[in-house]
Design an enzyme around this catalytic site. Structure first.
Site, PDB file in Angstrom:
ATOM      1  N   TYR A 142       0.828  -1.219   0.000  1.00  0.00           N
ATOM      2  CA  TYR A 142       0.000   0.000   0.000  1.00  0.00           C
ATOM      3  C   TYR A 142       0.866   1.274   0.000  1.00  0.00           C
ATOM      4  CZ  TYR A 142      -3.237   3.443   2.088  1.00  0.00           C
ATOM      5  OH  TYR A 142      -3.979   4.567   2.380  1.00  0.00           O
ATOM      6  N   SER A 178       6.372   3.346  13.127  1.00  0.00           N
ATOM      7  CA  SER A 178       4.952   3.578  13.377  1.00  0.00           C
ATOM      8  C   SER A 178       4.754   4.335  14.683  1.00  0.00           C
ATOM      9  CB  SER A 178       4.264   2.210  13.481  1.00  0.00           C
ATOM     10  OG  SER A 178       2.966   2.340  13.983  1.00  0.00           O
ATOM     11  N   TYR A 235       3.659  -6.793  17.028  1.00  0.00           N
ATOM     12  CA  TYR A 235       3.948  -5.955  15.864  1.00  0.00           C
ATOM     13  C   TYR A 235       4.664  -4.673  16.304  1.00  0.00           C
ATOM     14  CZ  TYR A 235       3.250  -2.351  12.362  1.00  0.00           C
ATOM     15  OH  TYR A 235       3.473  -1.310  11.500  1.00  0.00           O
ATOM     16  N   LYS A 285       8.645  -3.084  15.549  1.00  0.00           N
ATOM     17  CA  LYS A 285       9.008  -1.740  15.054  1.00  0.00           C
ATOM     18  C   LYS A 285      10.025  -1.099  16.011  1.00  0.00           C
ATOM     19  CE  LYS A 285       6.783  -1.699  11.350  1.00  0.00           C
ATOM     20  NZ  LYS A 285       7.498  -1.703  10.097  1.00  0.00           N
ATOM     21  N   PHE A 296       1.601   7.961  11.306  1.00  0.00           N
ATOM     22  CA  PHE A 296       0.385   7.902  12.117  1.00  0.00           C
ATOM     23  C   PHE A 296      -0.622   7.012  11.376  1.00  0.00           C
ATOM     24  CE2 PHE A 296       1.064  10.059  16.101  1.00  0.00           C
ATOM     25  CZ  PHE A 296       2.412  10.324  15.933  1.00  0.00           C
ATOM     26  N   PHE A 353     -15.878   0.944  17.515  1.00  0.00           N
ATOM     27  CA  PHE A 353     -15.369   0.316  18.733  1.00  0.00           C
ATOM     28  C   PHE A 353     -15.388   1.286  19.918  1.00  0.00           C
ATOM     29  CE2 PHE A 353     -12.679  -2.407  15.665  1.00  0.00           C
ATOM     30  CZ  PHE A 353     -13.683  -3.369  15.566  1.00  0.00           C
TER      31      PHE A 353
HETATM   32  P1  NAD Z   1       1.586  -3.685   3.056  1.00  0.00           P
HETATM   33  O1  NAD Z   1       1.335  -5.016   3.670  1.00  0.00           O
HETATM   34  O2  NAD Z   1       0.637  -3.205   2.028  1.00  0.00           O
HETATM   35  O3  NAD Z   1       3.068  -3.624   2.464  1.00  0.00           O
HETATM   36  C1  NAD Z   1       4.116  -4.382   2.974  1.00  0.00           C
HETATM   37  C2  NAD Z   1       4.751  -5.105   1.805  1.00  0.00           C
HETATM   38  O4  NAD Z   1       5.860  -5.881   2.274  1.00  0.00           O
HETATM   39  C3  NAD Z   1       3.780  -6.075   1.109  1.00  0.00           C
HETATM   40  O5  NAD Z   1       3.805  -5.818  -0.278  1.00  0.00           O
HETATM   41  C4  NAD Z   1       4.353  -7.436   1.423  1.00  0.00           C
HETATM   42  O6  NAD Z   1       4.107  -8.368   0.398  1.00  0.00           O
HETATM   43  C5  NAD Z   1       5.822  -7.129   1.594  1.00  0.00           C
HETATM   44  N1  NAD Z   1       6.600  -8.057   2.423  1.00  0.00           N
HETATM   45  C6  NAD Z   1       6.335  -8.490   3.688  1.00  0.00           C
HETATM   46  N2  NAD Z   1       7.318  -9.298   4.105  1.00  0.00           N
HETATM   47  C7  NAD Z   1       8.232  -9.373   3.108  1.00  0.00           C
HETATM   48  C8  NAD Z   1       9.463 -10.060   2.941  1.00  0.00           C
HETATM   49  N3  NAD Z   1       9.966 -10.830   3.888  1.00  0.00           N
HETATM   50  N4  NAD Z   1      10.115  -9.914   1.762  1.00  0.00           N
HETATM   51  C9  NAD Z   1       9.613  -9.143   0.768  1.00  0.00           C
HETATM   52  N5  NAD Z   1       8.458  -8.470   0.870  1.00  0.00           N
HETATM   53  C10 NAD Z   1       7.764  -8.585   2.027  1.00  0.00           C
HETATM   54  O7  NAD Z   1       1.685  -2.635   4.249  1.00  0.00           O
HETATM   55  P2  NAD Z   1       1.795  -1.047   4.203  1.00  0.00           P
HETATM   56  O8  NAD Z   1       0.580  -0.505   4.858  1.00  0.00           O
HETATM   57  O9  NAD Z   1       2.170  -0.580   2.855  1.00  0.00           O
HETATM   58  O10 NAD Z   1       2.996  -0.849   5.216  1.00  0.00           O
HETATM   59  C11 NAD Z   1       4.327  -0.670   4.790  1.00  0.00           C
HETATM   60  C12 NAD Z   1       5.215  -0.532   5.994  1.00  0.00           C
HETATM   61  O11 NAD Z   1       4.776   0.556   6.797  1.00  0.00           O
HETATM   62  C13 NAD Z   1       5.189  -1.760   6.913  1.00  0.00           C
HETATM   63  O12 NAD Z   1       6.484  -1.975   7.429  1.00  0.00           O
HETATM   64  C14 NAD Z   1       4.250  -1.348   8.017  1.00  0.00           C
HETATM   65  O13 NAD Z   1       4.547  -2.007   9.222  1.00  0.00           O
HETATM   66  C15 NAD Z   1       4.553   0.142   8.130  1.00  0.00           C
HETATM   67  N6  NAD Z   1       3.443   0.915   8.699  1.00  0.00           N
HETATM   68  C16 NAD Z   1       2.199   0.812   8.150  1.00  0.00           C
HETATM   69  C17 NAD Z   1       1.138   1.537   8.696  1.00  0.00           C
HETATM   70  C18 NAD Z   1      -0.268   1.408   8.154  1.00  0.00           C
HETATM   71  O14 NAD Z   1      -1.203   1.737   8.884  1.00  0.00           O
HETATM   72  N7  NAD Z   1      -0.463   0.964   6.922  1.00  0.00           N
HETATM   73  C19 NAD Z   1       1.377   2.381   9.789  1.00  0.00           C
HETATM   74  C20 NAD Z   1       2.678   2.484  10.317  1.00  0.00           C
HETATM   75  C21 NAD Z   1       3.691   1.737   9.743  1.00  0.00           C
HETATM   76  C1  WQD Z   2      -8.640   3.668  14.013  1.00  0.00           C
HETATM   77  C2  WQD Z   2      -9.824   3.956  14.915  1.00  0.00           C
HETATM   78  C3  WQD Z   2     -10.557   2.074  16.227  1.00  0.00           C
HETATM   79  C4  WQD Z   2     -11.939  -0.396  12.898  1.00  0.00           C
HETATM   80  C5  WQD Z   2      -3.392   0.826  13.569  1.00  0.00           C
HETATM   81  C6  WQD Z   2      -2.209   0.155  14.206  1.00  0.00           C
HETATM   82  C7  WQD Z   2      -1.030   1.059  14.170  1.00  0.00           C
HETATM   83  C8  WQD Z   2      -0.757   1.576  12.757  1.00  0.00           C
HETATM   84  C9  WQD Z   2      -1.981   2.152  12.146  1.00  0.00           C
HETATM   85  C10 WQD Z   2       0.829   0.146  11.683  1.00  0.00           C
HETATM   86  C11 WQD Z   2      -9.689   3.323  16.296  1.00  0.00           C
HETATM   87  C12 WQD Z   2     -11.630   2.491  15.248  1.00  0.00           C
HETATM   88  C13 WQD Z   2     -11.416   0.638  13.655  1.00  0.00           C
HETATM   89  C14 WQD Z   2     -13.323  -0.696  13.013  1.00  0.00           C
HETATM   90  C15 WQD Z   2     -13.541   1.116  14.583  1.00  0.00           C
HETATM   91  N1  WQD Z   2      -0.367   0.522  11.875  1.00  0.00           N
HETATM   92  N2  WQD Z   2     -12.202   1.377  14.477  1.00  0.00           N
HETATM   93  N3  WQD Z   2     -14.060   0.088  13.851  1.00  0.00           N
HETATM   94  O1  WQD Z   2      -5.647   1.213  15.715  1.00  0.00           O
HETATM   95  O2  WQD Z   2      -5.214   3.685  15.286  1.00  0.00           O
HETATM   96  O3  WQD Z   2      -3.720   1.987  14.327  1.00  0.00           O
HETATM   97  O4  WQD Z   2      -3.066   1.219  12.226  1.00  0.00           O
HETATM   98  O5  WQD Z   2       1.818   0.524  12.212  1.00  0.00           O
HETATM   99  O6  WQD Z   2       0.042   0.318  14.657  1.00  0.00           O
HETATM  100  O7  WQD Z   2      -2.551  -0.182  15.541  1.00  0.00           O
HETATM  101  O8  WQD Z   2      -5.975   2.223  13.397  1.00  0.00           O
HETATM  102  O9  WQD Z   2      -7.650   2.038  11.625  1.00  0.00           O
HETATM  103  O10 WQD Z   2      -7.395   0.121  13.262  1.00  0.00           O
HETATM  104  O11 WQD Z   2      -8.387   2.260  14.024  1.00  0.00           O
HETATM  105  O12 WQD Z   2     -14.264   1.774  15.326  1.00  0.00           O
HETATM  106  O13 WQD Z   2     -13.836  -1.650  12.403  1.00  0.00           O
HETATM  107  O14 WQD Z   2     -10.992   3.349  14.338  1.00  0.00           O
HETATM  108  O15 WQD Z   2     -11.102   1.709  17.458  1.00  0.00           O
HETATM  109  O16 WQD Z   2     -10.258   4.219  17.207  1.00  0.00           O
HETATM  110  P1  WQD Z   2      -5.186   2.282  14.816  1.00  0.00           P
HETATM  111  P2  WQD Z   2      -7.353   1.586  13.001  1.00  0.00           P
END
Ligand code: NAD
Ligand code: WQD
Length: 345
Positions: A11, A124, A149, A153, A185, A225
């Site tokens: 993503y 994150s 998770y 990080k 965020f 939630f």
């Molecule tokens: P995503 O799952 O869409 O992207 C992660 C990608 O990594 C995927 O394409 C997956 O196939 C690939 N992948 C996983 N393990 C792998 C491996 N061992 N080798 C090669 N490819 C691998 O997730 P995203 O939302 O795009 O997140 C990207 C990064 O940002 C992640 O590290 C995630 O933890 C971090 N992050 C995401 C969020 C969020 O809310 N989306 C928030 C904070 C941090």
């Molecule tokens: C947002 C708000 C829920 C789903 C998560 C990870 C965090 C980071 C970002 C990777 C909260 C509420 C949600 C639903 C709801 N990811 N909610 N009904 O929890 O802030 O963060 O994603 O690093 O580590 O924890 O994001 O989108 O899950 O929730 O009411 O079906 O929406 O309670 O208040 P969150 P979220």
């Protein structure tokens, strides 16, 4: 600049690939498609009219990564690859620690052997844990994570910071490392073309993809939630950041990393909190009809409030988010309504 995006088919990686290419940088992507498909990269190429060097590989596979990195010799690696589902990490901690930690260790070993100098890491806001009061600054205490998770990080941040410190002293390192830790965020929304977006497998864990799937008719209603928090409407507040703002933050971070040494950490957020119900209403405006919801119980592990102090990224990187929740919802809806089943069409 030559960049290599691990997890670049995912993503945030695919949106960052667009922003990088549009800023004139070269992009290579390594992904094992654990949570994505090559179709995302085909669409990145369609949006930008530029080519991406695409490798299918596990980033924890050192032999393969050495081959790829030798071929590419990137000026900067942006390390997105990882598993990211909070609930799944509680059920499968071993897989989460193995995958997330191993990918980072492998990259560091390869970088040391090849003399590669700069890495930007997807961290994150989850590292801030539950005891801090927002807005969170980068110096707020971290390491009180509520799930495996989050700990991965936290540990990866520490590993990268320690490696950068050791590299300054020479020893095995050919050159000092530059590490930029980005604490995202809540990334949401999609590229404005509607060609790429978030495509979660199974039932979405996160709010915005869940709302989008209700809006498009894939799911019946959203469960909110908890509405008994100490907030104006009783629902939790978050810092929702448009994924293209986030992507542009990576361009600035990679450019910064190429010119500096040592470790720097930046929050990438808007600094503006919105409640769950505010997001539901904003999405209704974007899609033209109400999004059905019911109030349910609180979700274990949720913090009431989380938003960024994003002033450091503005001051040092010259970056700030420019898109608001109406653009977020418009673009998420554009993606969802044109791709109701995600990349499978
Ligand atoms: P995503 O799952 O869409 O992207 C992660 C990608 O990594 C995927 O394409 C997956 O196939 C690939 N992948 C996983 N393990 C792998 C491996 N061992 N080798 C090669 N490819 C691998 O997730 P995203 O939302 O795009 O997140 C990207 C990064 O940002 C992640 O590290 C995630 O933890 C971090 N992050 C995401 C969020 C969020 O809310 N989306 C928030 C904070 C941090
Ligand atoms: C947002 C708000 C829920 C789903 C998560 C990870 C965090 C980071 C970002 C990777 C909260 C509420 C949600 C639903 C709801 N990811 N909610 N009904 O929890 O802030 O963060 O994603 O690093 O580590 O924890 O994001 O989108 O899950 O929730 O009411 O079906 O929406 O309670 O208040 P969150 P979220």
């Amino acid at each position: 600049m030559k960049t290599l995006l691990t997890g670049g088919a995912g993503y945030i990686g695919s949106h960052t690939a667009v922003a990088m290419l549009e800023a004139g940088h070269e992009v290579a992507v390594v992904d094992n498609y654990a949570n994505s498909s090559a179709e995302a990269i085909a669409r990145v190429e369609k949006i930008t009219g530029k080519k991406v060097a695409l490798y299918e590989a596990d980033v924890a596979d050192k032999e393969r990564m050495m081959e790829i990195l030798k071929a590419e010799m990137p000026d900067c690696i942006i390390h997105f690859a990882g598993l990211k589902a909070v609930g799944e990490s509680v059920a499968m901690p071993v897989e989460y620690y193995r995958n997330n930690i191993d990918t980072t260790l492998t990259l560091l070993e390869c970088m040391r052997e090849l003399g590669l100098t700069s890495i930007v890491f997807s961290s994150s806001a989850t590292v801030y844990g539950e005891d801090n009061v927002p807005p969170f600054t980068e110096t707020a205490p971290k390491g009180m994570c509520t799930n495996p998770y989050g700990w991965t990080k936290w540990m990866q941040e520490q590993m990268l910071t320690d490696a950068a410190k050791a590299s300054e002293k020479g020893e095995d390192w050919k050159t000092p490392l530059s590490v930029v830790l980005l604490r995202y965020f809540n990334p949401v929304g999609a590229h404005e073309s509607g060609l790429i977006g978030e495509d979660p497998q199974g039932i979405p864990n996160n709010l915005m993809p869940y709302i989008s799937q209700v809006a498009v008719g894939r799911r019946d209603h959203l469960t909110v939630f908890g509405d008994d928090y100490d907030t104006p409407d009783g629902t939790c507040r978050r810092d929702y950041i448009h994924v293209m703002d986030l992507a542009e933050g990576h361009v600035k971070a990679a450019e910064y990393a190429a010119e500096h040494k040592g470790t720097e950490v930046f929050n990438l957020g808007t600094g503006e909190p919105y409640s769950v119900l505010e997001m539901v209403k904003a999405f209704g405006r974007a899609c033209g009809h109400d999004v059905a919801y019911e109030i349910g119980a609180r979700r274990a592990g949720d913090v009431q409030d989380s938003w960024a102090d994003a002033s450091k990224a503005k001051a040092v990187l010259g970056w700030e988010a420019s898109r608001g929740i109406d653009e977020i919802c418009r673009d998420a809806w554009n993606w969802q309504s044109h791709n109701p089943q995600g990349y499978t069409k």
